[in-house]
Design an enzyme around this catalytic site. Structure first.
Site, PDB file in Angstrom:
ATOM      1  N   CYS A   1       0.681  -1.305  -0.048  1.00 25.52           N
ATOM      2  CA  CYS A   1       0.044   0.167   0.094  1.00 25.52           C
ATOM      3  C   CYS A   1       0.933   1.324  -0.097  1.00 25.52           C
ATOM      4  CB  CYS A   1      -0.740  -0.100   1.094  1.00 25.52           C
ATOM      5  SG  CYS A   1      -2.045  -1.476   1.546  1.00 25.52           S
TER       6      CYS A   1
ATOM      7  N   ARG B   1       1.409   1.649  -6.048  1.00 21.65           N
ATOM      8  CA  ARG B   1       1.423   0.597  -4.897  1.00 21.65           C
ATOM      9  C   ARG B   1       0.044   0.060  -4.678  1.00 21.65           C
ATOM     10  NH1 ARG B   1       6.328   0.709  -2.278  1.00 21.65           N
ATOM     11  NH2 ARG B   1       5.358  -0.200  -0.509  1.00 21.65           N
TER      12      ARG B   1
ATOM     13  N   TRP C   1      -3.801  -1.428  -1.359  1.00 18.30           N
ATOM     14  CA  TRP C   1      -3.604  -2.860  -1.966  1.00 18.30           C
ATOM     15  C   TRP C   1      -4.265  -3.868  -1.087  1.00 18.30           C
ATOM     16  CZ3 TRP C   1      -3.392  -4.294  -6.949  1.00 18.30           C
ATOM     17  CH2 TRP C   1      -3.306  -5.604  -7.297  1.00 18.30           C
TER      18      TRP C   1
ATOM     19  N   ASN D   1       1.130  -0.145   5.889  1.00 13.93           N
ATOM     20  CA  ASN D   1       1.637  -1.030   4.809  1.00 13.93           C
ATOM     21  C   ASN D   1       2.170  -2.268   5.534  1.00 13.93           C
ATOM     22  OD1 ASN D   1       2.175  -2.026   2.361  1.00 13.93           O
ATOM     23  ND2 ASN D   1       4.005  -0.954   2.290  1.00 13.93           N
ATOM     24  N   GLY D   2       1.725  -3.315   5.048  1.00  9.58           N
ATOM     25  CA  GLY D   2       2.237  -4.605   5.600  1.00  9.58           C
ATOM     26  C   GLY D   2       1.235  -5.312   5.874  1.00  9.58           C
TER      27      GLY D   2
ATOM     28  N   GLU E   1       6.724 -21.120 -19.828  1.00  6.72           N
ATOM     29  CA  GLU E   1       6.661 -19.565 -19.472  1.00  6.72           C
ATOM     30  C   GLU E   1       7.929 -18.746 -19.928  1.00  6.72           C
ATOM     31  OE1 GLU E   1       4.681 -17.942 -18.018  1.00  6.72           O
ATOM     32  OE2 GLU E   1       5.494 -16.145 -17.062  1.00  6.72           O
TER      33      GLU E   1
ATOM     34  N   LYS F   1       7.208 -15.439 -21.783  1.00  8.43           N
ATOM     35  CA  LYS F   1       7.842 -13.985 -21.494  1.00  8.43           C
ATOM     36  C   LYS F   1       8.608 -13.379 -22.686  1.00  8.43           C
ATOM     37  CE  LYS F   1       6.221 -13.020 -18.352  1.00  8.43           C
ATOM     38  NZ  LYS F   1       5.180 -13.749 -18.164  1.00  8.43           N
TER      39      LYS F   1
ATOM     40  N   GLU G   1       6.316 -12.135 -25.438  1.00  7.99           N
ATOM     41  CA  GLU G   1       5.463 -11.098 -24.893  1.00  7.99           C
ATOM     42  C   GLU G   1       6.073  -9.786 -25.226  1.00  7.99           C
ATOM     43  OE1 GLU G   1       2.567 -11.057 -21.393  1.00  7.99           O
ATOM     44  OE2 GLU G   1       4.061 -12.390 -20.757  1.00  7.99           O
TER      45      GLU G   1
ATOM     46  N   HIS H   1      10.320 -36.011 -33.179  1.00  9.37           N
ATOM     47  CA  HIS H   1       9.131 -36.445 -34.160  1.00  9.37           C
ATOM     48  C   HIS H   1       8.582 -35.425 -35.021  1.00  9.37           C
ATOM     49  CE1 HIS H   1       8.575 -39.969 -31.559  1.00  9.37           C
ATOM     50  NE2 HIS H   1       9.133 -39.233 -30.470  1.00  9.37           N
TER      51      HIS H   1
ATOM     52  N   LYS I   1      -2.899  -5.584 -19.292  1.00  7.70           N
ATOM     53  CA  LYS I   1      -2.660  -6.369 -18.334  1.00  7.70           C
ATOM     54  C   LYS I   1      -3.564  -7.497 -17.737  1.00  7.70           C
ATOM     55  CE  LYS I   1      -0.039  -7.545 -14.554  1.00  7.70           C
ATOM     56  NZ  LYS I   1       0.824  -8.465 -14.759  1.00  7.70           N
TER      57      LYS I   1
HETATM   58  C1  AGP Z   1       1.467 -13.144 -18.685  1.00 14.92           C
HETATM   59  O1  AGP Z   1       2.735 -12.423 -18.871  1.00 14.92           O
HETATM   60  C2  AGP Z   1       0.677 -12.247 -19.543  1.00 14.92           C
HETATM   61  N1  AGP Z   1       0.482 -10.883 -19.002  1.00 14.92           N
HETATM   62  C3  AGP Z   1      -0.909 -13.247 -19.612  1.00 14.92           C
HETATM   63  O2  AGP Z   1      -0.311 -14.276 -19.992  1.00 14.92           O
HETATM   64  C4  AGP Z   1      -1.603 -13.288 -18.293  1.00 14.92           C
HETATM   65  O3  AGP Z   1      -0.808 -14.189 -17.553  1.00 14.92           O
HETATM   66  C5  AGP Z   1      -2.792 -13.854 -18.518  1.00 14.92           C
HETATM   67  O4  AGP Z   1      -3.665 -13.090 -19.315  1.00 14.92           O
HETATM   68  C6  AGP Z   1      -3.624 -14.456 -17.458  1.00 14.92           C
HETATM   69  O5  AGP Z   1      -3.881 -13.126 -16.453  1.00 14.92           O
HETATM   70  P1  AGP Z   1      -4.548 -13.486 -15.010  1.00 14.92           P
HETATM   71  O6  AGP Z   1      -3.419 -14.031 -14.360  1.00 14.92           O
HETATM   72  O7  AGP Z   1      -4.804 -11.877 -14.416  1.00 14.92           O
HETATM   73  O8  AGP Z   1      -5.857 -14.131 -15.126  1.00 14.92           O
END
Ligand code: AGP
Length: 610
Positions: A2, A28, A76, A102-103, A482, A486, A489, A505, A605
């Protein structure tokens, strides 16, 4: 996390400072906010759910809140959904003391019970209101002494801003585990969770050290340690610009959040581990329920789905029941085989992903019990689940998730261990060994992050590559998923995660001397197999970057063009470490390519639409 601010001055400018300070700290936390000021010997509080704008609009219409002294907070949520009553500041029963925090107060439930027996009633679900009432219960006229007594009773992390009607010229601040700085002004002084909040007023700051209490008036600042001894105030001059300050002087939120992982992992794990017992908040799976489970179905999107892919391997190994992992966008449309004996786990950082929310509703319609692992308190997925476990990663600003992924994974480990313990499918020795190793994760990740510059050097070699494969087996393959996401993206390089044993294969036809293969080999039993797969692609011209554990150094000879070593840990836990160099590699490659790292093209996001 927070945002906290506080002001003491001679020119009745508390409210303007509090609001502009909170604005700078909204990164934050922003699900609710509030301020408390001392006005005509009374504490006036304005606090609301929603963004800071809500209270700014309210305050804009009031001109009677001129004050020399005040505190503010942007929240938060960790304990208690976002709401007006859960917003800070919190006022003590006597009305004399207001607190922002905050904490996480880890023993707030016990303190709340003790205070309730003394006749205290609680309006909110927060741990912070417990702090306000604790101070109230201890207060006998000496605020500094009261604070010292309270710090002896509080467990957990707390940065506090405190005002008291008996001290109209004094602002109190406390620091334990959560950051808190002092801004040194002219005839006015400030406190804040972070530097951006005070930069418009002063560049002279003092970072409170661990377990310190600060007593600020408009002209003087005294600092004490929790035992009451006087401490020296160390002032430094900040030369950052405001934008850099919000990122704590990191170039991007993503690298800041990568670096926050040891702390947020500890924040997420430690309140749930007491010695060797796992306490998953209010979660209570009975032995009968777990024995009757026909399977666990993990449903999520993107990186959260990748957490599920990793979890499948170790959950099945530990609990000896089928664990399915599925993309939410597929699950919701394929009439899944789910019933009352299926535990569905929805993983989501935002808690608002449309496909994951729809999958949750489908699972409940089919009679399944739904547990969600979520980062945003009070989000739709959290609210609609039967049980929810929160990751305490704090707000994740960068679109590409890092700290949320890591904290989700850590919770999945705890869930798997908890279930295996109830079912009796794990030996005591293995259980204890895994618990001990889970506790080591934050410090081992810190060790990896300290070598980030060597990963940056490797990224510099490969940032112009246009064809990259990530290969691994079992858990390593799941982590490669993952790593590949990354990279895609944020650097826009096409890459693919592939099961190392599957390349031959068909896909191996794509391997040539323009291909970089990033191979992950952390699983002891499969190390030699993965090395063979590396030889297969190397013989076809690929460049090799190997990520493996430090104990394998004498086994790899010259097979790789570059190697990144990670610390040795129980094989099951290696994903938590292996993902870190992959996050760093993606970040630095994207940086060398000049990409918009925190806001990659085409991405949001939180994908709240289908
Ligand atoms: C991950 O880096 C991406 N931003 C995206 O794949 C994300 O993980 C996905 O949209 C799921 O979002 P969520 O965890 O908020 O459900």
């Amino acid at each position: 996390m927070c945002g906290i601010v506080g002001y003491i001055g001679e020119n009745k400018k508390a409210v303007p400072f509090l609001l502009q300070g909170l604005e700078k700290l909204e990164y934050r936390g922003y699900d609710s906010s509030g301020i408390a000021v001392l006005n005509q010997n009374e504490i006036k509080i304005v606090k609301k759910q929603g963004r800071l704008k809500v209270i700014k609009d309210i305050l804009g219409s009031k001109d009677d809140l001129h004050s020399n002294l005040g505190i503010g907070h942007t929240r938060w949520a960790t304990h208690g959904d976002p709401s007006d009553v859960n917003a800070h500041p919190h006022l003590s029963k006597s009305g004399k003391i207001a607190v922002v925090h905050n904490g996480i107060i880890e023993n707030y439930i016990n303190l709340k019970k003790t205070l309730s027996k003394k006749g205290y009633e609680f309006k909110s679900d927060t741990d912070t209101e417990v702090v306000a009432q604790l101070l109230d219960s201890l207060y006998e006229g000496n605020m500094l002494g009261t604070i010292k007594k309270a710090t002896d009773l509080l467990e957990g992390s707390f940065a506090l801003g405190i005002i008291c009607t008996d001290y109209p010229d004094t602002l109190f601040a406390v620091k334990k585990d959560s950051p808190l700085i002092i801004g040194v002004g002219e005839d006015e002084n400030f406190i804040a969770s972070d530097i951006p909040a005070v930069l418009s007023k002063t560049r002279k700051i003092c970072r409170l050290k661990e377990k310190q209490i600060a007593v600020l008036t408009s002209k003087n600042i005294d600092i004490f340690d929790f035992s009451g001894g006087k401490a020296k105030m160390e002032i430094s001059e900040i030369n950052w610009n405001v934008d850099a300050a919000e990122k704590n002087n990191y170039d991007h939120f993503m690298i800041k959040e990568i670096m926050e992982q040891p702390k947020v992992l500890n924040d997420t794990i430690s309140p749930r581990l007491k010695d060797y017992s796992i306490k998953l908040d209010n979660l209570n799976f009975t032995e009968e329920y777990l024995k009757n489970l026909n399977k666990i179905s993990i449903v999520a999107c993107g990186s959260a789905y990748h957490v599920g892919c990793v979890a499948k391997y170790f959950m099945e190994e530990l609990i000896r029941k089928p664990v399915e992992v599925e993309l939410a966008s597929e699950f919701r449309y394929r009439s899944p085989i789910v019933d009352k004996n299926t535990l569905v786990i929805i993983i989501s950082q935002s808690g608002e992903t449309a496909d994951s929310l729809a999958a949750l509703r489908e699972a409940k319609k089919l009679g399944a019990r739904v547990l969600s692992v979520v980062n945003v308190v009070g989000s739709s997925i959290a609210n609609e689940s039967d049980d929810v476990l929160y990751t305490w990663a704090g707000p994740e600003i960068a679109v590409a998730t890092t700290k949320a992924y890591s904290t989700q994974l850590s919770l999945m480990y705890l869930i798997a261990l908890y279930i295996s313990k109830v079912l009796g499918t794990i030996t005591d020795e293995k259980y204890k060994n895994l618990i001990e190793n889970i506790k080591l994760l934050p410090e081992k990740i810190t060790g990896i992050l300290k070598k980030a510059s060597s990963t940056e050097e490797i990224a510099k070699k490969y940032y112009q590559t246009e064809k990259i494969f990530f290969i691994g087996r079992t858990l390593d393959y799941a982590v490669c998923m993952e790593g590949s996401l990354k990279l895609k993206e944020i650097s826009y390089i096409h890459s693919e995660a592939y099961a190392a044993g599957e390349l031959k294969h068909g896909t191996i036809s794509l391997i040539d001397n323009k291909t970089l293969v990033i191979a992950l080999a952390t699983q002891d039993k499969l190390f030699d197999k993965t090395i063979s797969n590396i030889r297969e692609v190397k013989s076809r011209g690929a460049t090799i970057l190997l990520i493996t554990t430090e104990d394998k150094a004498d086994k790899i000879s010259d097979i790789a063009d570059d190697v990144i070593y990670i610390p040795k840990i129980s094989n099951i836990l290696s994903p938590s470490l292996a993902v870190i160099p992959m996050q760093l590699l993606s970040y630095y490659i994207a940086k060398f390519r000049g990409c918009d790292i925190d806001k990659p093209r085409n991405l949001a996001k939180s994908v709240t639409v289908e």
